[in-house]
Scaffold this active site. Structure first.
Site, PDB file in Angstrom:
ATOM      1  CE  LYS A  78      43.653  45.557  37.203  1.00 28.69           C
ATOM      2  NZ  LYS A  78      43.088  44.643  35.901  1.00 28.69           N
ATOM      3  CB  SER A 153      43.959  46.229  32.216  1.00 26.13           C
ATOM      4  OG  SER A 153      43.365  45.270  33.217  1.00 26.13           O
ATOM      5  CB  SER A 177      43.286  42.207  32.434  1.00 25.11           C
ATOM      6  OG  SER A 177      43.051  43.093  31.374  1.00 25.11           O
TER       7      SER A 177
HETATM    8  N1  GLN Z   1      42.969  44.192  26.992  1.00 26.65           N
HETATM    9  C1  GLN Z   1      41.423  44.063  27.053  1.00 26.65           C
HETATM   10  C2  GLN Z   1      40.762  45.237  26.879  1.00 26.65           C
HETATM   11  O1  GLN Z   1      41.175  46.261  26.693  1.00 26.65           O
HETATM   12  C3  GLN Z   1      41.100  43.189  28.031  1.00 26.65           C
HETATM   13  C4  GLN Z   1      41.206  43.956  29.330  1.00 26.65           C
HETATM   14  C5  GLN Z   1      40.684  43.328  30.746  1.00 26.65           C
HETATM   15  O2  GLN Z   1      40.990  42.214  30.923  1.00 26.65           O
HETATM   16  N2  GLN Z   1      40.552  43.929  31.741  1.00 26.65           N
HETATM   17  O3  GLN Z   1      39.615  45.431  26.981  1.00 26.65           O
END
Ligand code: GLN
Length: 489
Positions: A78, A153, A177
């Site tokens: 990532k 994400s 995410s």
């Molecule tokens: N979807 C969540 C957010 O927008 C979690 C994102 C994540 O785990 N990095 O914050």
């Protein structure tokens, strides 16, 4: 070489037995990336020469009879992990010119293990999002249905593994995410206990929640890779020292007598009926292998979304204050004085969702509101954690849906941030409590989109979670399905 059917164990055996070299394996994946990346958008950066030279070094190591389980294995990372000499963007224009001068702990672990960096994967900007629509580098498409999002994400890592452009990928999970995109893309993902994987060199979003982890087709693959990742690192003040653990050995342990807790709040209205049906079938598989189902209560779970969306933006607003255009990152071309340079660089460098989070965060931390929002959210966070600990007095593992629905269409939630935030309702509690969690594939809906089963364990129960997931995957083949084989890709 058929990259659709493999496990990390068999790839590793193939490398050791010289059936193929790491260079050949890496080349095969790079070719596949070249064929599919324009359509899927999984990778922000690939650098074949760099990857192949790492592969050759791994081959030399293997030829000397050295190396471990990941030597020569290509891994997608990532783009939140700093990797020396690699463009490291975090999905943002702010870091679109940032070539990292150092390795994150996670990258260092993989490098020392002899793994090959296959490329850097696309992601929501600064890991803020649930659909991969906020990336400066454009969306990632779900390999099962390209009009649908891959989740976020870590959408690039998830789609890359699902389309078999990589056998293993790193990802991070602040509020879901790893698990949510794993669910949407039909693969397995593990978010370890907070503190098990060092955050050094992992670009910070919300530091009390951020945790690195892995994605792969199966739980057995995750077990194969996890040992390389976990361990104490003095460069992260929240890193936990634990005795070394072999995640492979307990994989085949029996499920007989396993107590599966079903949180009442995870099975109510709001869960898509097709997701609920797939879950019921998954639970029947567990019962047939000797597990018992127990209903449990997580009374504060409806507060996890509001609590998270106070705490995560608060921490983000503080973490992201470092991007000022002075030392590195995006700098505006035109400005008068220093203040204007900083303001313009931030205005140009950050996208809309990141700005929204910074504004919310600055607000909840401001004088007069700090007690009402930030402190209150911290108190409720503790209640949410206690709910989980109480539930684990009655069961060994919690199960439920990873997400309320399968992958939604592009644009469906992008215009309404609250709808987007609610798609994290079942994953966020785990981060607030610092627990380990997984998502594994548990079937498809009528549109051919994967359904994810979430597993949540007590702190430091990763080995047990992996074994519980593996038990299911021995009785089912959802994790072995590949998009485009019978389904429309
Ligand atoms: N979807 C969540 C957010 O927008 C979690 C994102 C994540 O785990 N990095 O914050």
């Amino acid at each position: 070489m058929n990259l659709d059917e493999f496990s990390l164990r068999t790839l590793c055996a193939g490398l050791r037995e010289r059936t193929f070299s790491s260079e050949e394996l890496t080349q095969a994946y790079l070719q596949r990336i070249e064929q599919h990346n324009a359509r899927l958008g999984c990778f922000i950066t690939v650098d074949p020469e760099r990857s192949l030279s790492q592969a050759r070094a791994a081959d030399a190591r293997l030829a000397r009879g050295e190396g471990g389980p990941l030597t020569g294995i290509p891994v997608a990372h990532k783009d939140i992990f700093c990797a020396e000499g690699w463009l490291t963007t975090c999905g943002s224009r702010m870091l679109s010119n940032f070539v990292s001068p150092y390795d994150a702990h996670v990258i260092q672990c993989f490098n020392e293990a002899g793994a090959v960096i296959l490329g850097k994967t696309n992601m929501d900007e600064f890991a803020m999002g649930s659909s991969n629509e906020t990336s400066f580098y454009g969306p990632v498409h779900n390999p099962w249905q390209p009009a649908h999002v891959p989740g976020g994400s870590s959408g690039g890592s998830a789609a890359a593994v699902a389309a078999r452009l990589a056998p293993l990928a790193t990802a991070t999970d602040t509020g879901g995410s790893i698990r949510q995109p794993a669910a949407f893309c039909g693969i397995s993902g593990i978010k370890p206990t907070y503190g098990r994987v060092s955050r050094y060199g992992m670009i910070a979003f919300a530091s009390s929640l951020d945790q690195g982890g892995l994605m792969a087709p199966s739980a057995a693959d995750l077990a194969w890779g996890l040992g390389t990742l976990v361990g104490f690192d003095e460069r992260d003040a929240t890193s936990v020292a634990r005795p070394a653990e072999d995640f492979n050995a307990p994989l085949d342990s029996s499920l007989e007598g396993l107590r599966i807790g079903l949180p009442r709040q995870y099975f109510g209205a709001g869960v898509d009926p097709e997701v609920a049906r797939a879950l019921e079938e998954a639970l029947r598989v567990y019962e047939s292998r000797g597990a018992r189902l127990v209903e449990v209560d997580l009374p504060h779970s409806d507060l996890s979304v509001p609590v998270y969306y106070v705490l995560a933006p608060a921490e983000a607003s503080s973490n992201l204050s470092r991007y000022d255009g002075v030392r590195y990152g995006w700098r505006a071309q035109q400005y008068g004085d220093l203040n204007e340079m900083i303001a313009r660089s931030r205005a140009e460098g950050f996208g809309a969702e990141v700005k929204r989070r910074i504004l919310i965060g600055a607000y909840v931390l401001s004088q007069g509101y700090y007690d009402a929002y930030y402190l209150q959210a911290q108190r409720v966070r503790r209640l949410i954690q206690q709910d989980f600990l109480q539930a684990f007095e009655q069961c060994d593992v919690l199960m439920g849906p990873t997400t309320p629905s399968t992958a939604f269409r592009f644009g469906d939630k992008g215009s309404d941030p609250v709808q987007m935030y609610l798609s994290d309702i079942f994953t966020i509690g785990v981060n607030l409590a610092g627990l380990p969690g997984m998502s594994i594939p548990a079937g498809f809906d009528g549109q051919g989109l994967p359904v994810g089963l979430q597993l949540i364990g007590p702190h430091f129960s990763e080995a047990r979670l992996l074994a519980i997931a593996h038990g299911y995957q021995q009785a089912t083949d959802w994790h072995a399905r590949v998009p485009g084989q019978g389904e429309k890709a």
